[in-house]
Design a protein around this motif. Structure first.
Motif, PDB file in Angstrom:
ATOM      1  N   GLY A  37     -10.926  -7.050 -11.736  1.00 21.10           N
ATOM      2  CA  GLY A  37      -9.786  -7.437 -12.561  1.00 21.10           C
ATOM      3  C   GLY A  37      -8.553  -7.847 -11.785  1.00 21.10           C
ATOM      4  O   GLY A  37      -7.525  -8.174 -12.385  1.00 21.10           O
ATOM      5  N   ILE A  38      -8.619  -7.848 -10.467  1.00 20.03           N
ATOM      6  CA  ILE A  38      -7.461  -8.196  -9.635  1.00 20.03           C
ATOM      7  C   ILE A  38      -7.482  -9.679  -9.303  1.00 20.03           C
ATOM      8  O   ILE A  38      -8.513 -10.226  -8.897  1.00 20.03           O
ATOM      9  N   ASP A  39      -6.350 -10.327  -9.480  1.00 22.32           N
ATOM     10  CA  ASP A  39      -6.172 -11.700  -9.008  1.00 22.32           C
ATOM     11  C   ASP A  39      -5.600 -11.615  -7.598  1.00 22.32           C
ATOM     12  O   ASP A  39      -4.425 -11.283  -7.414  1.00 22.32           O
ATOM     13  N   PRO A  40      -6.398 -11.889  -6.565  1.00 23.08           N
ATOM     14  CA  PRO A  40      -5.928 -11.649  -5.195  1.00 23.08           C
ATOM     15  C   PRO A  40      -4.905 -12.657  -4.690  1.00 23.08           C
ATOM     16  O   PRO A  40      -4.231 -12.403  -3.693  1.00 23.08           O
ATOM     17  N   ARG A  41      -4.797 -13.806  -5.351  1.00 23.36           N
ATOM     18  CA  ARG A  41      -3.816 -14.831  -4.958  1.00 23.36           C
ATOM     19  C   ARG A  41      -3.805 -15.051  -3.441  1.00 23.36           C
ATOM     20  O   ARG A  41      -2.778 -14.876  -2.780  1.00 23.36           O
ATOM     21  N   PRO A  42      -4.934 -15.432  -2.853  1.00 19.73           N
ATOM     22  CA  PRO A  42      -4.968 -15.624  -1.402  1.00 19.73           C
ATOM     23  C   PRO A  42      -4.064 -16.776  -0.952  1.00 19.73           C
ATOM     24  O   PRO A  42      -3.938 -17.794  -1.641  1.00 19.73           O
ATOM     25  N   ASP A  58      -2.493 -16.987   9.118  1.00 19.12           N
ATOM     26  CA  ASP A  58      -2.247 -15.679   8.528  1.00 19.12           C
ATOM     27  C   ASP A  58      -2.716 -15.754   7.083  1.00 19.12           C
ATOM     28  O   ASP A  58      -2.254 -16.603   6.311  1.00 19.12           O
ATOM     29  N   LEU A  59      -3.662 -14.873   6.741  1.00 19.66           N
ATOM     30  CA  LEU A  59      -4.186 -14.808   5.382  1.00 19.66           C
ATOM     31  C   LEU A  59      -3.537 -13.618   4.677  1.00 19.66           C
ATOM     32  O   LEU A  59      -3.538 -12.496   5.199  1.00 19.66           O
ATOM     33  N   TYR A  60      -2.970 -13.862   3.503  1.00 16.37           N
ATOM     34  CA  TYR A  60      -2.391 -12.796   2.676  1.00 16.37           C
ATOM     35  C   TYR A  60      -3.098 -12.784   1.328  1.00 16.37           C
ATOM     36  O   TYR A  60      -3.420 -13.841   0.772  1.00 16.37           O
ATOM     37  N   PHE A  61      -3.351 -11.574   0.806  1.00 16.08           N
ATOM     38  CA  PHE A  61      -3.923 -11.462  -0.533  1.00 16.08           C
ATOM     39  C   PHE A  61      -3.448 -10.165  -1.174  1.00 16.08           C
ATOM     40  O   PHE A  61      -3.063  -9.215  -0.492  1.00 16.08           O
ATOM     41  N   THR A  62      -3.479 -10.150  -2.505  1.00 16.50           N
ATOM     42  CA  THR A  62      -3.039  -8.984  -3.265  1.00 16.50           C
ATOM     43  C   THR A  62      -4.241  -8.114  -3.593  1.00 16.50           C
ATOM     44  O   THR A  62      -5.251  -8.595  -4.100  1.00 16.50           O
ATOM     45  N   ILE A  69      -1.985  -7.650   1.354  1.00 15.09           N
ATOM     46  CA  ILE A  69      -2.750  -7.338   2.559  1.00 15.09           C
ATOM     47  C   ILE A  69      -2.784  -8.560   3.469  1.00 15.09           C
ATOM     48  O   ILE A  69      -2.891  -9.693   3.008  1.00 15.09           O
ATOM     49  N   HIS A  70      -2.708  -8.302   4.764  1.00 17.32           N
ATOM     50  CA  HIS A  70      -2.705  -9.372   5.762  1.00 17.32           C
ATOM     51  C   HIS A  70      -3.976  -9.323   6.609  1.00 17.32           C
ATOM     52  O   HIS A  70      -4.479  -8.248   6.933  1.00 17.32           O
ATOM     53  N   ALA A  71      -4.458 -10.499   6.959  1.00 20.52           N
ATOM     54  CA  ALA A  71      -5.563 -10.616   7.913  1.00 20.52           C
ATOM     55  C   ALA A  71      -5.366 -11.876   8.742  1.00 20.52           C
ATOM     56  O   ALA A  71      -4.801 -12.866   8.253  1.00 20.52           O
ATOM     57  N   LYS A  72      -5.795 -11.833   9.980  1.00 24.97           N
ATOM     58  CA  LYS A  72      -5.912 -13.059  10.757  1.00 24.97           C
ATOM     59  C   LYS A  72      -7.148 -13.797  10.253  1.00 24.97           C
ATOM     60  O   LYS A  72      -8.186 -13.191   9.991  1.00 24.97           O
ATOM     61  N   TYR A  73      -7.028 -15.118  10.156  1.00 27.93           N
ATOM     62  CA  TYR A  73      -8.169 -15.932   9.737  1.00 27.93           C
ATOM     63  C   TYR A  73      -8.229 -17.157  10.631  1.00 27.93           C
ATOM     64  O   TYR A  73      -7.215 -17.836  10.848  1.00 27.93           O
ATOM     65  N   ALA A 163     -13.836  -9.459   1.889  1.00 22.91           N
ATOM     66  CA  ALA A 163     -15.161 -10.084   1.958  1.00 22.91           C
ATOM     67  C   ALA A 163     -15.349 -11.076   0.818  1.00 22.91           C
ATOM     68  O   ALA A 163     -15.850 -12.197   1.025  1.00 22.91           O
ATOM     69  N   ARG A 164     -14.954 -10.694  -0.385  1.00 20.40           N
ATOM     70  CA  ARG A 164     -15.091 -11.600  -1.526  1.00 20.40           C
ATOM     71  C   ARG A 164     -14.291 -12.880  -1.316  1.00 20.40           C
ATOM     72  O   ARG A 164     -14.761 -13.989  -1.632  1.00 20.40           O
ATOM     73  N   ILE A 165     -13.075 -12.741  -0.794  1.00 23.03           N
ATOM     74  CA  ILE A 165     -12.208 -13.908  -0.582  1.00 23.03           C
ATOM     75  C   ILE A 165     -12.803 -14.835   0.471  1.00 23.03           C
ATOM     76  O   ILE A 165     -12.878 -16.058   0.283  1.00 23.03           O
TER      77      ILE A 165
END
Length: 321
Positions: A37-42, A58-62, A69-73, A163-165
């Motif tokens: 149910g979360i819209d991650p808005r990557p 820089d990848l950001y998602f909710t 949340i931040h990740a290197k991509y 992982a889903r994103i």
């Protein structure tokens, strides 16, 4: 040679000590439904660091509790083909590290994503409060409140959402995704592969967050597990609630998750490890029913395992097929 834990024959039979909550499967089923149910808005933001062969972002998602949340991509530059991908998870209290550690994978044709755990040293937000003390460490955060509010429940869900994103990225082949990490990163590797069974390969080294009760019984609640002793001394000095405490920790004990894994698993183990004792690692490993193997380093503890990074690099090569 000297040993710090059970002989290898016993390690391969050991099934763990931490109790598994009766509603464990229902609990994590509900958490994954919550994630649906979360819209991650990557959002991808071009990094100031770039190379001739890698595009870095820089990848950001909710994620849960509204945390960003931040990740290197990074992905191969000028590639129109669908690429395999590898997710990386870092050690306890750390962050996603430097770009240079990931570039050999990008040069080899992989997309990579390296997540900053919320509340640790990286750029991810630690949003949402928890009940109880947080004076020392993080796996006790939220232990006094509802199990679903425990910090590591959120972090495990962050790995699954990442992982889903990544699997939905235009340049990624969702059927060729691996996960990798050591210590906390090893625990998160197993958690992510458990919660996202589509993941094809998992390479955890000496995983943390496994079999808390065994750590306690071995009197090794020091270092990474020191907060366990801190919690008992402050919140339950007479251990009147010991069974209930370990049962609640069972929700975030990766050994209770790993039977869900469908990926091929390769685990690196230092037999002299007194931070994450080998028995705690094998408690998680022994419940995996998918193809798996372990590599032992008899003289090594909780540290880089000499030559193992090259073995892992080769392990992931089949994702390119």
């Amino acid at each position: 040679m000297p040993i710090v834990d059970k002989p290898i024959q016993e390690l391969l039979q050991y099934q763990g000590s931490t109790p598994r909550p009766a509603d464990f499967d229902e609990f994590w089923g509900a958490r994954l439904t919550q994630l649906d149910g979360i819209d991650p808005r990557p959002e991808l933001v071009e990094s100031s660091f770039q190379t001739s062969y890698a595009e870095c972002f820089d990848l950001y998602f909710t994620s849960t509790k509204g945390a960003r949340i931040h990740a290197k991509y990074a992905r191969p530059r000028n590639s129109n083909a669908k690429c395999p991908a590898i997710l990386f998870f870092h050690g306890y209290t750390g962050d996603s590290g430097d770009w240079l550690g990931y570039l050999p994978y990008v040069a080899e044709g992989f997309c990579i994503a390296a997540m900053d755990c919320r509340g640790q040293a990286g750029l991810s937000q630690d949003a949402g409060g928890t009940l109880g003390m947080t004076c020392s460490g993080q796996f006790i955060r939220g232990l006094d409140g509802p199990a679903e509010d425990m910090l590591f429940v959120q972090i495990y869900l962050d790995t699954a959402l990442l992982a889903r994103i990544v699997m939905k990225m235009d340049q990624v082949d969702e059927t060729r995704v691996g996960v990798r990490g050591g210590s906390q990163g090893g625990g998160l590797t197993l958690a992510c592969a458990s919660l996202v069974p589509q993941i094809r390969k998992a390479a955890p080294d000496y995983p943390f967050l496994s079999d808390y009760k065994r750590v306690w019984d071995m009197d090794l609640a020091v270092g990474a597990y020191a907060e366990l002793k801190t919690y008992f001394r402050a919140a339950d000095p007479r251990h009147e609630q010991e069974q209930a405490i370990f049962e609640k920790l069972g929700y975030i004990d990766i050994q209770n998750l790993t039977k869900r894994i469908r990926a091929e698993v390769l685990m690196g183990v230092g037999l002299m490890d007194t931070v994450c004792p080998p028995s705690t690692q094998f408690a998680a490993y022994n419940k995996i029913t998918s193809p798996k193997r372990y590599i032992l380093y008899p003289d090594y503890g909780h540290e880089d395992l000499r030559g193992h990074k090259e073995i892992i690099f080769q392990f992931f090569q089949s994702l390119k097929d």
